[in-house]
Motif scaffolding. Structure first.
Motif, PDB file in Angstrom:
ATOM      1  N   TRP A  11     -60.295  49.445 -66.256  1.00  0.00           N
ATOM      2  CA  TRP A  11     -60.175  47.992 -66.195  1.00  0.00           C
ATOM      3  C   TRP A  11     -59.698  47.509 -64.826  1.00  0.00           C
ATOM      4  N   LEU A  12     -58.456  47.839 -64.443  1.00  0.00           N
ATOM      5  CA  LEU A  12     -57.950  47.378 -63.156  1.00  0.00           C
ATOM      6  C   LEU A  12     -58.733  48.001 -62.009  1.00  0.00           C
ATOM      7  N   GLY A  13     -59.040  49.285 -62.112  1.00  0.00           N
ATOM      8  CA  GLY A  13     -59.820  49.936 -61.060  1.00  0.00           C
ATOM      9  C   GLY A  13     -61.161  49.266 -60.848  1.00  0.00           C
ATOM     10  N   GLY A  14     -61.802  48.859 -61.935  1.00  0.00           N
ATOM     11  CA  GLY A  14     -63.068  48.157 -61.816  1.00  0.00           C
ATOM     12  C   GLY A  14     -62.920  46.816 -61.127  1.00  0.00           C
ATOM     13  N   ARG A 155     -59.738  38.815 -67.971  1.00  0.00           N
ATOM     14  CA  ARG A 155     -61.063  39.306 -68.348  1.00  0.00           C
ATOM     15  C   ARG A 155     -61.070  40.828 -68.452  1.00  0.00           C
ATOM     16  N   GLY A 156     -61.597  41.347 -69.548  1.00  0.00           N
ATOM     17  CA  GLY A 156     -61.740  42.782 -69.711  1.00  0.00           C
ATOM     18  C   GLY A 156     -60.532  43.497 -70.273  1.00  0.00           C
ATOM     19  N   ASP A 157     -59.460  42.765 -70.606  1.00  0.00           N
ATOM     20  CA  ASP A 157     -58.250  43.379 -71.143  1.00  0.00           C
ATOM     21  C   ASP A 157     -58.519  43.925 -72.538  1.00  0.00           C
ATOM     22  N   ARG A 158     -58.284  45.217 -72.718  1.00  0.00           N
ATOM     23  CA  ARG A 158     -58.480  45.830 -74.032  1.00  0.00           C
ATOM     24  C   ARG A 158     -57.152  46.264 -74.650  1.00  0.00           C
ATOM     25  N   SER A 159     -56.037  45.807 -74.070  1.00  0.00           N
ATOM     26  CA  SER A 159     -54.737  46.122 -74.671  1.00  0.00           C
ATOM     27  C   SER A 159     -54.464  45.220 -75.872  1.00  0.00           C
ATOM     28  N   ASP A 160     -55.164  44.075 -75.964  1.00  0.00           N
ATOM     29  CA  ASP A 160     -55.030  43.111 -77.060  1.00  0.00           C
ATOM     30  C   ASP A 160     -53.695  42.384 -77.068  1.00  0.00           C
ATOM     31  N   THR A 185     -36.940  32.485 -74.123  1.00  0.00           N
ATOM     32  CA  THR A 185     -37.470  33.649 -73.413  1.00  0.00           C
ATOM     33  C   THR A 185     -38.561  33.260 -72.418  1.00  0.00           C
ATOM     34  N   THR A 186     -38.489  33.863 -71.235  1.00  0.00           N
ATOM     35  CA  THR A 186     -39.509  33.695 -70.208  1.00  0.00           C
ATOM     36  C   THR A 186     -40.384  34.942 -70.158  1.00  0.00           C
ATOM     37  N   VAL A 187     -41.690  34.757 -70.050  1.00  0.00           N
ATOM     38  CA  VAL A 187     -42.626  35.880 -69.992  1.00  0.00           C
ATOM     39  C   VAL A 187     -43.461  35.764 -68.727  1.00  0.00           C
ATOM     40  N   GLN A 188     -44.162  36.851 -68.394  1.00  0.00           N
ATOM     41  CA  GLN A 188     -44.974  36.886 -67.181  1.00  0.00           C
ATOM     42  C   GLN A 188     -46.219  37.739 -67.411  1.00  0.00           C
ATOM     43  N   THR A 189     -47.359  37.235 -67.009  1.00  0.00           N
ATOM     44  CA  THR A 189     -48.606  37.999 -67.051  1.00  0.00           C
ATOM     45  C   THR A 189     -49.376  37.719 -65.765  1.00  0.00           C
ATOM     46  N   VAL A 190     -49.832  38.772 -65.120  1.00  0.00           N
ATOM     47  CA  VAL A 190     -50.640  38.600 -63.917  1.00  0.00           C
ATOM     48  C   VAL A 190     -52.087  38.903 -64.272  1.00  0.00           C
ATOM     49  N   SER A 191     -53.003  38.077 -63.799  1.00  0.00           N
ATOM     50  CA  SER A 191     -54.423  38.326 -64.006  1.00  0.00           C
ATOM     51  C   SER A 191     -54.841  39.597 -63.274  1.00  0.00           C
ATOM     52  N   ALA A 192     -55.620  40.432 -63.958  1.00  0.00           N
ATOM     53  CA  ALA A 192     -56.112  41.653 -63.317  1.00  0.00           C
ATOM     54  C   ALA A 192     -56.920  41.319 -62.066  1.00  0.00           C
ATOM     55  N   ALA A 193     -57.681  40.235 -62.111  1.00  0.00           N
ATOM     56  CA  ALA A 193     -58.483  39.857 -60.944  1.00  0.00           C
ATOM     57  C   ALA A 193     -57.602  39.410 -59.788  1.00  0.00           C
ATOM     58  N   PRO A 287     -53.842  29.447 -62.833  1.00  0.00           N
ATOM     59  CA  PRO A 287     -53.109  28.718 -63.873  1.00  0.00           C
ATOM     60  C   PRO A 287     -53.167  29.457 -65.209  1.00  0.00           C
ATOM     61  N   TYR A 288     -52.090  29.373 -65.969  1.00  0.00           N
ATOM     62  CA  TYR A 288     -52.057  30.061 -67.250  1.00  0.00           C
ATOM     63  C   TYR A 288     -53.127  29.547 -68.201  1.00  0.00           C
ATOM     64  N   ARG A 289     -53.448  28.278 -68.132  1.00  0.00           N
ATOM     65  CA  ARG A 289     -54.496  27.778 -69.033  1.00  0.00           C
ATOM     66  C   ARG A 289     -55.812  28.494 -68.767  1.00  0.00           C
ATOM     67  N   ARG A 290     -56.116  28.755 -67.500  1.00  0.00           N
ATOM     68  CA  ARG A 290     -57.339  29.501 -67.193  1.00  0.00           C
ATOM     69  C   ARG A 290     -57.255  30.920 -67.749  1.00  0.00           C
ATOM     70  N   LEU A 291     -56.107  31.554 -67.624  1.00  0.00           N
ATOM     71  CA  LEU A 291     -55.932  32.906 -68.143  1.00  0.00           C
ATOM     72  C   LEU A 291     -56.071  32.925 -69.663  1.00  0.00           C
ATOM     73  N   VAL A 292     -55.520  31.915 -70.331  1.00  0.00           N
ATOM     74  CA  VAL A 292     -55.644  31.803 -71.785  1.00  0.00           C
ATOM     75  C   VAL A 292     -57.105  31.606 -72.182  1.00  0.00           C
ATOM     76  N   ASP A 293     -57.816  30.744 -71.475  1.00  0.00           N
ATOM     77  CA  ASP A 293     -59.226  30.505 -71.793  1.00  0.00           C
ATOM     78  C   ASP A 293     -60.057  31.774 -71.622  1.00  0.00           C
ATOM     79  N   GLU A 294     -59.785  32.531 -70.569  1.00  0.00           N
ATOM     80  CA  GLU A 294     -60.508  33.789 -70.351  1.00  0.00           C
ATOM     81  C   GLU A 294     -60.228  34.768 -71.484  1.00  0.00           C
ATOM     82  N   ALA A 295     -58.969  34.844 -71.902  1.00  0.00           N
ATOM     83  CA  ALA A 295     -58.605  35.751 -72.983  1.00  0.00           C
ATOM     84  C   ALA A 295     -59.273  35.339 -74.290  1.00  0.00           C
ATOM     85  N   LEU A 296     -59.302  34.042 -74.568  1.00  0.00           N
ATOM     86  CA  LEU A 296     -59.907  33.567 -75.807  1.00  0.00           C
ATOM     87  C   LEU A 296     -61.414  33.835 -75.823  1.00  0.00           C
ATOM     88  N   THR A 297     -62.060  33.690 -74.671  1.00  0.00           N
ATOM     89  CA  THR A 297     -63.487  34.014 -74.589  1.00  0.00           C
ATOM     90  C   THR A 297     -63.720  35.478 -74.934  1.00  0.00           C
TER      91      THR A 297
END
Length: 327
Positions: A11-14, A155-160, A185-193, A287-297
């Motif tokens: 995933w990340l390597g790709g 995009r492409g995350d298979r960890s669910d 609680t504060t959380v953090q996620t970085v887009s693989a891209a 933006p997190y909204r973009r990351l959420v939309d990508e995940a939902l797709t």
């Protein structure tokens, strides 16, 4: 640049391979299997075998990038290729940090003890990553970049994990959704891209040393609100106390019958890491909204009813909601 990826089919390597190709670099991937991204040269090699690097060791590389967590494989790689690399980027993990009561929240935080063995079992992940970091930094010096990533999504995350809440709201429709009661609680996620683009850019320039490469800090409640809005959920939301969830067999963070982003107090991933050093060196956050939309797709494509690697099935969620209502 001539870029060598040790791996590159995952995933990340790709994502790194695609980012490097898009920036006009010549990219080669040393892998055991086939299926490298378009535009990437493939060299077949098994890093556990003698002579694995023979086909790529006789030339200079502008950038070598590695993500493996086995110290023995990192050791053999730097021995075979270290002298021929202008820049070496190693992708580590925030798991290297010890949980502390009053952490600085930056690269100076205390680490786990490095693993002394070349082979790491599942329980050795944190110490193995520390050992791998040490091997790269000691061998490459100021030519080395170590990126300590937290949770990666997109995009492409298979960890669910990141996609769980958008999927949970979407599959529930007008019915209830269960959340962990985690307060502020504060959380953090970085887009693989985004991470991949930064890793390639770090290899292009003169970056060196250790960088936290986490995502933008966001309140869990705000992330959940974005996921709910993206899914168009109009039903009720019920929060369960952490002790209640544990008593009812719900696991932390990942794995079957779990709730992502929910972690025990004092866990190293509960520490907010602003990644100021990487941000100053060009790390960008979509933006997190973009990351959420990508995940939902992705979740819609894969199917909400599939067997998940993280999160609750809808049947498990309904069972827990019924138990919560009865308590």
């Amino acid at each position: 640049m001539d870029v060598l990826l040790l791996g590159g089919t995952g995933w990340l390597g790709g994502e790194v391979a695609r980012a490097a190709v898009a920036r006009g670099h010549a990219v080669t991937a040393l892998t055991r299997g086939a299926g490298v991204p378009d535009g990437v040269a493939h060299v077949r090699g098994d890093r556990t075998e003698d002579g694995a690097y023979d086909a790529v060791a006789g030339r200079d590389w502008d950038l070598v990038l590695d993500v493996v967590h086995q110290p023995g494989l990192v050791r053999s790689a730097v021995q075979a290729l270290g002298d021929r690399a202008r820049r070496w980027v190693y992708v580590s993990s925030g798991s290297v940090y010890r949980a502390t009561d009053d952490p600085a929240g930056d690269e100076t935080d205390p680490l786990h003890d490095p693993l002394t063995s070349d082979h790491a079992g599942p329980e050795d992940y944190a110490g193995a990553k520390v050992a791998c970091e040490n091997l790269v930094l000691e061998a490459l010096g100021d030519r080395a970049v170590v990126a300590r990533a937290g949770l990666i999504g997109g995009r492409g995350d298979r960890s669910d994990r990141f996609g769980y809440y958008p999927a949970a709201f979407a599959r529930a429709g007008s019915e209830a959704v269960l959340l962990p009661a985690v307060g502020e609680t504060t959380v953090q996620t970085v887009s693989a891209a985004d991470l991949a683009a930064w890793l390639v850019a770090a290899g292009e320039g003169d970056a060196s040393g250790v960088y936290d490469t986490y995502g933008e800090p966001i309140a869990f409640a705000d992330l959940v609100a974005l996921a709910r809005a993206a899914a168009g959920h109009q039903g009720p939301v019920h929060e369960a106390d952490p002790d209640w969830l544990v008593a009812h067999g719900v696991g932390y963070f990942m794995g079957p019958r779990s709730l992502p982003f929910w972690l025990p107090a004092g866990h190293e991933l509960t520490v907010t890491r602003p990644s100021a050093r990487a941000r100053a060196a060009g790390l960008s956050w979509r933006p997190y909204r973009r990351l959420v939309d990508e995940a939902l797709t992705d979740e819609r494509t894969l199917g909400f009813d599939r067997e998940r690697r993280a999160g609750l099935t809808r049947a498990e969620e309904l069972e827990l909601l019924a138990a919560l209502a009865g308590d």
